[in-house]
Design a protein around this motif. Structure first.
Motif, PDB file in Angstrom:
ATOM      1  N   GLU A   1       0.831  -1.201   0.000  1.00  0.00           N
ATOM      2  CA  GLU A   1       0.000   0.000   0.000  1.00  0.00           C
ATOM      3  C   GLU A   1       0.867   1.253   0.000  1.00  0.00           C
ATOM      4  OE1 GLU A   1      -3.337  -0.131  -0.291  1.00  0.00           O
ATOM      5  OE2 GLU A   1      -3.040  -2.297  -0.435  1.00  0.00           O
ATOM      6  N   VAL A   2       0.522   2.171  -0.889  1.00  0.00           N
ATOM      7  CA  VAL A   2       1.251   3.435  -1.003  1.00  0.00           C
ATOM      8  C   VAL A   2       0.246   4.581  -0.984  1.00  0.00           C
ATOM      9  CG1 VAL A   2       2.786   4.845  -2.425  1.00  0.00           C
ATOM     10  CG2 VAL A   2       3.067   2.362  -2.371  1.00  0.00           C
ATOM     11  N   ASP A   3       0.459   5.534  -0.097  1.00  0.00           N
ATOM     12  CA  ASP A   3      -0.415   6.708   0.001  1.00  0.00           C
ATOM     13  C   ASP A   3       0.310   7.929  -0.542  1.00  0.00           C
ATOM     14  OD1 ASP A   3      -2.698   5.509   1.323  1.00  0.00           O
ATOM     15  OD2 ASP A   3      -1.430   5.349   3.100  1.00  0.00           O
ATOM     16  N   ILE A   4      -0.228   8.512  -1.612  1.00  0.00           N
ATOM     17  CA  ILE A   4       0.306   9.748  -2.179  1.00  0.00           C
ATOM     18  C   ILE A   4      -0.598  10.882  -1.709  1.00  0.00           C
ATOM     19  CG2 ILE A   4       0.970  10.977  -4.267  1.00  0.00           C
ATOM     20  CD1 ILE A   4       2.523   8.385  -3.856  1.00  0.00           C
ATOM     21  N   SER A   5      -0.076  11.747  -0.845  1.00  0.00           N
ATOM     22  CA  SER A   5      -0.880  12.818  -0.245  1.00  0.00           C
ATOM     23  C   SER A   5      -1.132  13.936  -1.242  1.00  0.00           C
ATOM     24  CB  SER A   5      -0.181  13.382   0.985  1.00  0.00           C
ATOM     25  OG  SER A   5       0.082  12.381   1.935  1.00  0.00           O
ATOM     26  N   ASP A   6      -2.184  14.716  -0.988  1.00  0.00           N
ATOM     27  CA  ASP A   6      -2.453  15.904  -1.795  1.00  0.00           C
ATOM     28  C   ASP A   6      -1.237  16.825  -1.764  1.00  0.00           C
ATOM     29  OD1 ASP A   6      -4.960  15.056  -2.396  1.00  0.00           O
ATOM     30  OD2 ASP A   6      -6.033  16.482  -1.133  1.00  0.00           O
ATOM     31  N   GLY A   7      -0.866  17.336  -2.921  1.00  0.00           N
ATOM     32  CA  GLY A   7       0.246  18.274  -2.985  1.00  0.00           C
ATOM     33  C   GLY A   7       1.612  17.627  -3.072  1.00  0.00           C
ATOM     34  N   SER A   8       1.678  16.288  -3.049  1.00  0.00           N
ATOM     35  CA  SER A   8       2.975  15.614  -3.137  1.00  0.00           C
ATOM     36  C   SER A   8       3.574  15.821  -4.531  1.00  0.00           C
ATOM     37  CB  SER A   8       2.831  14.115  -2.873  1.00  0.00           C
ATOM     38  OG  SER A   8       2.458  13.874  -1.543  1.00  0.00           O
ATOM     39  N   SER A   9       4.870  16.061  -4.581  1.00  0.00           N
ATOM     40  CA  SER A   9       5.557  16.212  -5.858  1.00  0.00           C
ATOM     41  C   SER A   9       5.935  14.842  -6.409  1.00  0.00           C
ATOM     42  CB  SER A   9       6.818  17.049  -5.688  1.00  0.00           C
ATOM     43  OG  SER A   9       7.753  16.364  -4.865  1.00  0.00           O
TER      44      SER A   9
ATOM     45  N   ALA B   1       8.554   9.547  -5.829  1.00  0.00           N
ATOM     46  CA  ALA B   1       9.631   8.643  -6.242  1.00  0.00           C
ATOM     47  C   ALA B   1      10.445   8.186  -5.034  1.00  0.00           C
ATOM     48  CB  ALA B   1      10.529   9.346  -7.256  1.00  0.00           C
ATOM     49  N   ARG B   2      10.700   9.125  -4.120  1.00  0.00           N
ATOM     50  CA  ARG B   2      11.457   8.784  -2.910  1.00  0.00           C
ATOM     51  C   ARG B   2      10.698   7.758  -2.075  1.00  0.00           C
ATOM     52  NH1 ARG B   2      11.441  13.453  -0.789  1.00  0.00           N
ATOM     53  NH2 ARG B   2      13.197  14.211  -2.013  1.00  0.00           N
ATOM     54  N   LEU B   3       9.390   7.949  -1.966  1.00  0.00           N
ATOM     55  CA  LEU B   3       8.556   7.016  -1.205  1.00  0.00           C
ATOM     56  C   LEU B   3       8.562   5.631  -1.851  1.00  0.00           C
ATOM     57  CD1 LEU B   3       6.490   6.464   1.051  1.00  0.00           C
ATOM     58  CD2 LEU B   3       4.713   7.323  -0.480  1.00  0.00           C
ATOM     59  N   LEU B   4       8.455   5.587  -3.176  1.00  0.00           N
ATOM     60  CA  LEU B   4       8.446   4.308  -3.892  1.00  0.00           C
ATOM     61  C   LEU B   4       9.774   3.574  -3.726  1.00  0.00           C
ATOM     62  CD1 LEU B   4       6.664   5.461  -7.179  1.00  0.00           C
ATOM     63  CD2 LEU B   4       5.702   3.954  -5.434  1.00  0.00           C
ATOM     64  N   GLU B   5      10.886   4.333  -3.737  1.00  0.00           N
ATOM     65  CA  GLU B   5      12.192   3.704  -3.543  1.00  0.00           C
ATOM     66  C   GLU B   5      12.338   3.189  -2.110  1.00  0.00           C
ATOM     67  OE1 GLU B   5      16.947   4.578  -4.344  1.00  0.00           O
ATOM     68  OE2 GLU B   5      15.487   6.191  -4.601  1.00  0.00           O
ATOM     69  N   GLU B   6      11.825   3.961  -1.142  1.00  0.00           N
ATOM     70  CA  GLU B   6      11.881   3.526   0.255  1.00  0.00           C
ATOM     71  C   GLU B   6      11.107   2.223   0.466  1.00  0.00           C
ATOM     72  OE1 GLU B   6      10.353   6.802   2.455  1.00  0.00           O
ATOM     73  OE2 GLU B   6      12.211   7.989   2.337  1.00  0.00           O
ATOM     74  N   LYS B   7       9.997   2.080  -0.264  1.00  0.00           N
ATOM     75  CA  LYS B   7       9.180   0.874  -0.145  1.00  0.00           C
ATOM     76  C   LYS B   7       9.672  -0.246  -1.072  1.00  0.00           C
ATOM     77  CE  LYS B   7       4.893   3.020   1.500  1.00  0.00           C
ATOM     78  NZ  LYS B   7       4.710   2.141   2.680  1.00  0.00           N
ATOM     79  N   ASN B   8      10.828  -0.008  -1.741  1.00  0.00           N
ATOM     80  CA  ASN B   8      11.462  -0.987  -2.615  1.00  0.00           C
ATOM     81  C   ASN B   8      10.562  -1.409  -3.788  1.00  0.00           C
ATOM     82  OD1 ASN B   8      13.711  -2.486  -3.349  1.00  0.00           O
ATOM     83  ND2 ASN B   8      13.005  -4.326  -2.278  1.00  0.00           N
ATOM     84  N   LEU B   9       9.773  -0.445  -4.287  1.00  0.00           N
ATOM     85  CA  LEU B   9       8.923  -0.711  -5.454  1.00  0.00           C
ATOM     86  C   LEU B   9       9.603  -0.287  -6.752  1.00  0.00           C
ATOM     87  CD1 LEU B   9       5.536   0.380  -3.899  1.00  0.00           C
ATOM     88  CD2 LEU B   9       5.984  -1.859  -4.916  1.00  0.00           C
ATOM     89  N   ILE B  10      10.614   0.574  -6.653  1.00  0.00           N
ATOM     90  CA  ILE B  10      11.442   0.935  -7.793  1.00  0.00           C
ATOM     91  C   ILE B  10      12.897   0.837  -7.363  1.00  0.00           C
ATOM     92  CG2 ILE B  10       9.717   2.447  -8.849  1.00  0.00           C
ATOM     93  CD1 ILE B  10      11.306   4.839  -7.745  1.00  0.00           C
ATOM     94  N   LYS B  11      13.787   0.694  -8.362  1.00  0.00           N
ATOM     95  CA  LYS B  11      15.202   0.520  -8.046  1.00  0.00           C
ATOM     96  C   LYS B  11      15.924   1.833  -7.816  1.00  0.00           C
ATOM     97  CE  LYS B  11      15.687  -3.805 -10.686  1.00  0.00           C
ATOM     98  NZ  LYS B  11      16.351  -4.444 -11.841  1.00  0.00           N
ATOM     99  N   ASN B  12      15.507   2.860  -8.540  1.00  0.00           N
ATOM    100  CA  ASN B  12      16.253   4.103  -8.487  1.00  0.00           C
ATOM    101  C   ASN B  12      15.350   5.305  -8.719  1.00  0.00           C
ATOM    102  OD1 ASN B  12      17.979   6.266 -10.193  1.00  0.00           O
ATOM    103  ND2 ASN B  12      19.297   5.253  -8.693  1.00  0.00           N
ATOM    104  N   GLU B  13      15.381   6.251  -7.784  1.00  0.00           N
ATOM    105  CA  GLU B  13      14.540   7.454  -7.856  1.00  0.00           C
ATOM    106  C   GLU B  13      14.839   8.289  -9.098  1.00  0.00           C
ATOM    107  OE1 GLU B  13      14.495  11.723  -5.509  1.00  0.00           O
ATOM    108  OE2 GLU B  13      14.882   9.901  -4.346  1.00  0.00           O
ATOM    109  N   THR B  14      16.121   8.478  -9.410  1.00  0.00           N
ATOM    110  CA  THR B  14      16.509   9.318 -10.552  1.00  0.00           C
ATOM    111  C   THR B  14      16.051   8.719 -11.872  1.00  0.00           C
ATOM    112  OG1 THR B  14      18.449  10.113  -9.338  1.00  0.00           O
ATOM    113  CG2 THR B  14      18.445  10.424 -11.721  1.00  0.00           C
ATOM    114  N   ALA B  15      16.236   7.411 -12.028  1.00  0.00           N
ATOM    115  CA  ALA B  15      15.793   6.738 -13.262  1.00  0.00           C
ATOM    116  C   ALA B  15      14.283   6.855 -13.421  1.00  0.00           C
ATOM    117  CB  ALA B  15      16.217   5.270 -13.238  1.00  0.00           C
ATOM    118  N   PHE B  16      13.573   6.752 -12.309  1.00  0.00           N
ATOM    119  CA  PHE B  16      12.114   6.902 -12.317  1.00  0.00           C
ATOM    120  C   PHE B  16      11.720   8.293 -12.805  1.00  0.00           C
ATOM    121  CE2 PHE B  16       8.159   8.107 -10.190  1.00  0.00           C
ATOM    122  CZ  PHE B  16       7.347   6.995 -10.392  1.00  0.00           C
TER     123      PHE B  16
END
Length: 338
Positions: A41-49, A54-69
């Motif tokens: 489960e991932v919650d993207i809050s109102d106003g999130s950039s 991308a940082r949240l997705l990397e922290e949850k290990n759903l993507i390999k690299n924030e910059t590539a994303f």
């Protein structure tokens, strides 16, 4: 001549090898993390950039690299992500995740808006009235700061005894099944996003305050200022008072003691013996008095430089500012009849 041609040929081969290596590496970074299709489960809050997402997705290990994303999103015009609650898994590649985030999800849970300037007790009341949690347990759990210090380093100062001021005011979708810890982490995650996006760490260092002091001052600015354009002026006034060791004399800090927003304080109110009574103490109170919003935080990080030391409410949400005590007394007489 042949040696030059050979050199150029080898140079081109090397360039192609480097480009090929970069391409292969990039393709690897946007590929799925694993074959695990367990839902996360991932919650993207109102106003999130996009960057904070991308940082949240990397922290949850759903993507390999924030910059590539972020690069993939830019190249493929998939930067318009939408807030909401998402169920994602590690077997999805970057394109699939971005397509989902751009399409948006139906919000899950009850929509709760926490206004700027709310105290923890106000938040607890709102959550209880929505049937999400009960007042006493939420108050108790927000006092357990040690539970959150490892994940949120800005809470590590010894003087941070409560989460007052750090539960960021915003709109959230909260499930009735959510635990207090999950709810609190939603608020703290949003604070972390703002902390990173606004580069608060460097701005706080420039102010000469630590983060507890900075958020404490921002919370006072939030409660004292009504008009957005006046917040940097009022922040500057408080910095001026701190610099000359003049009491802040903030009505908002006394209201925090009283747990009541009295329009006019009595003489007795201003004499209450409390570390939060800024009519009696010099400097800042020990902790924030409310959750400051983004405008108050930005005003505190970039105060307007003036010679003002005083302000008095005009009755329309604005204030009259004065440099001297004599001017201040005239303003009080004009607007308060004193």
């Amino acid at each position: 001549m042949k040696s030059i041609i050979k050199f150029l040929f080898l140079g081109l081969v090397l360039i192609f090898i480097i480009i090929g290596g970069i391409f292969i590496g990039y393709k690897s970074l946007i590929s799925p993390v694993s074959n695990d299709n367990s839902l996360i489960e991932v919650d993207i809050s109102d106003g999130s950039s996009l960057k904070s997402a991308a940082r949240l997705l990397e922290e949850k290990n759903l993507i390999k690299n924030e910059t590539a994303f972020l690069i993939y999103a830019k190249i493929n015009s998939l930067e318009n992500i939408k807030s909401g609650s998402y169920s994602l898994n590690k077997s999805q590649n970057v394109e699939e995740i971005l397509q989902i985030l751009n399409k948006g999800s139906k919000p899950i849970g009850i929509k709760i808006t926490i206004p700027e300037g709310y105290e923890i007790r106000n938040i607890a009341e709102k959550l209880e009235s929505a049937g999400i949690t009960d007042f006493d347990s939420f108050i108790s759990d927000t006092s357990n700061v040690d539970l959150y210090k490892s994940q949120y380093p800005y809470l590590n100062l010894p003087e941070v005894k409560s989460l007052e001021g750090f539960l960021f005011p915003d709109t959230y979708y909260i499930s009735k099944e959510a635990t207090n810890e999950q709810i609190i982490k939603m608020f703290l995650d949003r604070f972390s996003e703002v902390y990173e996006e606004q580069q608060l760490e460097s701005k706080i260092q420039e102010s000469g305050l630590n983060i507890n002091e900075f958020i404490t001052l921002a919370s006072i600015v939030e409660r004292e200022a009504v008009k957005k354009e006046e917040r940097p002026i009022i922040a500057g006034i408080f910095y001026n008072r701190l610099s000359i060791q003049m009491p802040l004399q903030s009505c908002a800090t006394v209201q925090y003691i009283l747990k009541e927003r009295k329009p006019v304080l009595s003489i007795a109110d201003t004499k209450i013996d409390s570390p939060y009574n800024t009519y009696l103490i010099k400097g800042l109170p020990p902790a924030p008095i409310a959750s400051p919003g983004l405008d108050a935080i930005l005003a505190t990080s970039n105060p307007q430089q003036t010679k003002f030391l005083y302000f008095v409410a005009k009755g329309d949400g604005g204030h009259e500012f004065s440099e001297t005590y004599e001017q201040h007394l005239q303003a009080k007489k004009k607007y308060l009849g004193e």
